[in-house]
Design a protein around this motif. Structure first.
Motif, PDB file in Angstrom:
ATOM      1  N   ALA A  92      -9.135   2.162   6.839  1.00 40.62           N
ATOM      2  CA  ALA A  92      -9.765   2.506   5.420  1.00 40.62           C
ATOM      3  C   ALA A  92     -10.653   1.262   5.403  1.00 40.62           C
ATOM      4  O   ALA A  92     -10.406  -0.043   5.275  1.00 40.62           O
ATOM      5  N   VAL A 134       4.171  10.652   2.260  1.00 38.15           N
ATOM      6  CA  VAL A 134       3.909   9.424   1.509  1.00 38.15           C
ATOM      7  C   VAL A 134       4.668   8.380   2.315  1.00 38.15           C
ATOM      8  O   VAL A 134       5.824   8.248   2.462  1.00 38.15           O
ATOM      9  N   SER A 142       0.695  -1.213  -0.014  1.00 40.25           N
ATOM     10  CA  SER A 142       0.144   0.024  -0.090  1.00 40.25           C
ATOM     11  C   SER A 142       0.943   1.454   0.097  1.00 40.25           C
ATOM     12  O   SER A 142       1.876   1.299   0.860  1.00 40.25           O
ATOM     13  N   THR A 143       0.330   2.433  -0.859  1.00 36.63           N
ATOM     14  CA  THR A 143       1.179   3.591  -0.834  1.00 36.63           C
ATOM     15  C   THR A 143      -0.052   4.763  -0.689  1.00 36.63           C
ATOM     16  O   THR A 143      -0.986   4.694  -1.092  1.00 36.63           O
ATOM     17  N   TYR A 144       0.346   5.402   0.433  1.00 34.47           N
ATOM     18  CA  TYR A 144      -0.712   6.470   0.821  1.00 34.47           C
ATOM     19  C   TYR A 144      -0.078   7.486   1.495  1.00 34.47           C
ATOM     20  O   TYR A 144       1.004   7.634   1.694  1.00 34.47           O
ATOM     21  N   ARG A 145      -0.861   8.564   1.568  1.00 32.76           N
ATOM     22  CA  ARG A 145      -0.361   9.903   2.329  1.00 32.76           C
ATOM     23  C   ARG A 145      -0.968  10.080   3.789  1.00 32.76           C
ATOM     24  O   ARG A 145      -2.165   9.793   3.872  1.00 32.76           O
ATOM     25  N   TRP A 146      -0.144  10.269   4.842  1.00 36.75           N
ATOM     26  CA  TRP A 146      -0.541  10.156   6.052  1.00 36.75           C
ATOM     27  C   TRP A 146       0.260  11.514   6.887  1.00 36.75           C
ATOM     28  O   TRP A 146       1.476  11.345   6.647  1.00 36.75           O
ATOM     29  N   GLN A 204       4.565   4.120   2.725  1.00 41.03           N
ATOM     30  CA  GLN A 204       4.466   2.600   2.102  1.00 41.03           C
ATOM     31  C   GLN A 204       4.316   1.651   3.183  1.00 41.03           C
ATOM     32  O   GLN A 204       5.360   1.573   4.366  1.00 41.03           O
TER      33      GLN A 204
END
Length: 106
Positions: free
Chosen positions: A83, A49, A41-45, A51
Motif C-alpha cells: 500500500a 478479511v 489495519s483491517t483489509y480484504r486479501w 487484521q
C-alpha cells in the motif's frame, strides 16, 4: 502548489519501514521520513478479511522521485501489493520546500 508529495506506505514491521526510510534518505530520493505505529489495519486479501498490526512510513519528496521511490519500495517490501500512495502537498512554507529540494536529487 508545490511539487512536494507526501508518500504513505504501510509496512509489516518496523524493520521494513526503517530499511525503506534509510534507503530513501541515503539515495536522496526523499528529504525526510517519519515512522508511526504500530497501527491496526483491517483489509480484504484474497477474499478474506484480515487484521494486522502495521507501521506507517511517510516520505516527503519531490514528485519527480516517485518512480525511484516506488522501485525502492518494491525491492524491500515483502507484500505482493504494498500500500503506497502519494498525496499532493498543496502548500509548504518556502524554507521547508527549499530544504526538501536541497536534500534530494531529482
Amino acid at each position: 502548489m508545490t511539487d512536494i508529495i507526501l508518500i504513505r506506505i504501510t509496512c509489516p514491521s518496523r524493520h521494513v519501514a526503517e530499511t525503506i526510510a534509510d534507503g530513501a534518505i541515503e539515495h536522496r530520493l526523499a528529504a525526510c521520513a517519519n515512522l508511526e505505529g504500530p497501527v491496526s489495519s483491517t483489509y480484504r486479501w484474497k477474499n478474506v478479511v484480515e487484521q494486522a498490526f502495521e507501521f506507517v512510513l511517510w516520505l516527503k519528496a519531490p514528485q519527480a522521485n516517485w518512480d525511484r521511490i516506488e522501485a525502492l519500495v518494491l525491492t524491500h517490501h515483502p507484500y505482493d501489493v504494498p500500500a503506497m500512495v502519494a498525496l499532493p502537498c498543496i502548500q509548504a512554507n518556502a524554507p521547508y520546500e527549499a530544504w526538501v529540494h536541497e536534500n534530494t536529487d531529482t
